[in-house]
Design an enzyme around this catalytic site. Structure first.
Site, PDB file in Angstrom:
ATOM      1  N   HIS A 108      14.103  57.352  -1.340  1.00 37.51           N
ATOM      2  CA  HIS A 108      14.534  57.022  -2.700  1.00 37.51           C
ATOM      3  C   HIS A 108      16.014  56.661  -2.736  1.00 37.51           C
ATOM      4  O   HIS A 108      16.765  56.928  -1.794  1.00 37.51           O
ATOM      5  CB  HIS A 108      14.257  58.178  -3.666  1.00 37.51           C
ATOM      6  CG  HIS A 108      15.053  59.421  -3.370  1.00 37.51           C
ATOM      7  ND1 HIS A 108      14.803  60.215  -2.280  1.00 37.51           N
ATOM      8  CD2 HIS A 108      16.101  59.982  -4.012  1.00 37.51           C
ATOM      9  CE1 HIS A 108      15.660  61.233  -2.260  1.00 37.51           C
ATOM     10  NE2 HIS A 108      16.466  61.108  -3.302  1.00 37.51           N
ATOM     11  N   ASP A 110      19.037  57.545  -5.482  1.00 39.40           N
ATOM     12  CA  ASP A 110      19.166  58.521  -6.568  1.00 39.40           C
ATOM     13  C   ASP A 110      19.208  57.862  -7.946  1.00 39.40           C
ATOM     14  O   ASP A 110      19.936  56.885  -8.171  1.00 39.40           O
ATOM     15  CB  ASP A 110      20.430  59.380  -6.369  1.00 39.40           C
ATOM     16  CG  ASP A 110      20.282  60.327  -5.181  1.00 39.40           C
ATOM     17  OD1 ASP A 110      19.155  60.779  -4.909  1.00 39.40           O
ATOM     18  OD2 ASP A 110      21.308  60.613  -4.528  1.00 39.40           O
ATOM     19  N   HIS A 259      17.545  57.088   1.010  1.00 41.29           N
ATOM     20  CA  HIS A 259      17.568  58.282   1.863  1.00 41.29           C
ATOM     21  C   HIS A 259      16.305  59.118   1.696  1.00 41.29           C
ATOM     22  O   HIS A 259      15.546  58.953   0.730  1.00 41.29           O
ATOM     23  CB  HIS A 259      18.825  59.118   1.609  1.00 41.29           C
ATOM     24  CG  HIS A 259      18.937  59.684   0.226  1.00 41.29           C
ATOM     25  ND1 HIS A 259      19.249  58.916  -0.861  1.00 41.29           N
ATOM     26  CD2 HIS A 259      18.750  60.931  -0.244  1.00 41.29           C
ATOM     27  CE1 HIS A 259      19.280  59.661  -1.938  1.00 41.29           C
ATOM     28  NE2 HIS A 259      18.965  60.898  -1.612  1.00 41.29           N
ATOM     29  N   ARG A 275      25.153  69.050  -4.607  1.00 35.25           N
ATOM     30  CA  ARG A 275      25.274  67.584  -4.741  1.00 35.25           C
ATOM     31  C   ARG A 275      25.914  67.224  -6.073  1.00 35.25           C
ATOM     32  O   ARG A 275      25.540  67.791  -7.107  1.00 35.25           O
ATOM     33  CB  ARG A 275      23.899  66.912  -4.648  1.00 35.25           C
ATOM     34  CG  ARG A 275      24.010  65.397  -4.437  1.00 35.25           C
ATOM     35  CD  ARG A 275      22.662  64.702  -4.483  1.00 35.25           C
ATOM     36  NE  ARG A 275      22.373  64.242  -5.822  1.00 35.25           N
ATOM     37  CZ  ARG A 275      21.161  63.811  -6.223  1.00 35.25           C
ATOM     38  NH1 ARG A 275      20.152  63.793  -5.366  1.00 35.25           N
ATOM     39  NH2 ARG A 275      20.979  63.401  -7.453  1.00 35.25           N
TER      40      ARG A 275
END
Ligand code: SIN
Length: 285
Positions: A108, A110, A259, A275
């Site tokens: 995907h 983000d 990623h 994150r």
């Protein structure tokens, strides 16, 4: 500061820098190295409090959780008192998850389901299992550049629908969708090929995690074409596999990179990372 390329397609490692102390010239050099490395920097040995992580992240731009809320189902995983920090973890204490388990265990980019999707994601490793838990990154620039001119030309005219509802399917039910997640702001249309606003390089901008279908195609045509693109995009020669060390800080550019977290450490050990995610401009063809 020492910079070393990590793989032919993307990624550079930076040693000898403390991101809490970089001045404006140092930050400009890091940002240039990031773009030059196809949108992936590995900054080693960063000792960061949540406040320091947030302060460095804000230098890339406004953050999800601060300037704009993420989807509702993420809320239990935000760091209490720091809504800009999303916790990724398989740790559970007194029955309470300390972060989202199996987060991102599918290819995907983000937040691609928002009109203004993610730009930089900054992931900081705080606790790692003794083995496993690597993260794969593929360059969507090299994936696009390797396509035939005929397919590139076809794709340049297309748009795709991105929808957070797709995450339920692509994560094998690991992503729980809350009612408020499907209220319209987590679904949008983006060009299939985008132009990076800072480098001018073109990139494929579809991903199995959140792309629902190609606009204007039948379901069968859309599925077949998307599957072909995913197969071509996740080839190993466009990839860098990150084996984490404690205190690594990775910064990736969701306009250039797709990623996938490898969840192979269940029963092996605990993994806990923070994150932060900055907000991009609307992607343009
Ligand atoms: C993510 O998709 O942000 C999680 C990546 C990881 O846990 O390695």
């Amino acid at each position: 500061m020492e910079i070393r390329r990590l793989s032919p397609a993307l990624g550079s490692e930076v040693v000898g820098v403390d991101v809490t102390r970089v001045d404006d010239a140092g930050f400009a050099a890091l940002r240039a190295a990031w773009l030059d490395a196809g949108g992936l920097l590995v900054l080693r040995d960063q000792r960061l409090s949540p406040e320091q992580h947030l302060a460095f992240s804000r230098r890339f731009g406004p953050l999800f959780g601060e300037a704009e809320q993420l989807q509702r189902s993420v809320e239990p995983y935000l760091l209490p008192g720091h809504p800009g920090v999303y916790r990724v973890s398989n740790k559970v204490r007194d029955g309470v998850p300390q972060g989202r388990a199996r987060a991102g265990a599918y290819w995907h980019s983000d937040v691609s389901f928002r009109e203004r999707p993610a730009m930089a994601s900054l992931l900081h490793a705080i606790e790692l299992p003794p083995r496993g838990g690597d993260t794969l990154f593929n360059s969507m620039h090299t994936a696009y550049e390797a396509l035939s001119p005929a397919l590139q030309a076809l794709l340049r005219g297309l748009h795709a629908v991105h929808d957070f509802a797709v995450a339920d399917r692509s994560s094998w039910g690991q992503v729980r969708i809350s009612d408020g997640d499907l209220d319209g702001e987590n679904r949008c249309l983006h060009p299939v090929v985008i132009t990076h606003p800072e480098t001018g390089r073109k990139a494929l901008f579809v991903n199995p995690g959140f792309t629902s279908h190609l606009d204007g195609f039948s379901a069968e045509e859309s599925k077949g074409l998307l599957q072909l693109l995913y197969r071509l995009a996740i080839r190993e020669e466009f990839q860098y596999r990150h084996v984490w060390s404690p205190r690594d800080l990775l910064v990736w550019d969701n306009r250039s990179v797709m990623h996938h977290a490898v969840v192979d450490y269940e029963g092996v050990g605990e993994r806990y990372l923070h994150r932060t995610t900055t907000i991009a401009a609307r992607p343009a063809a």
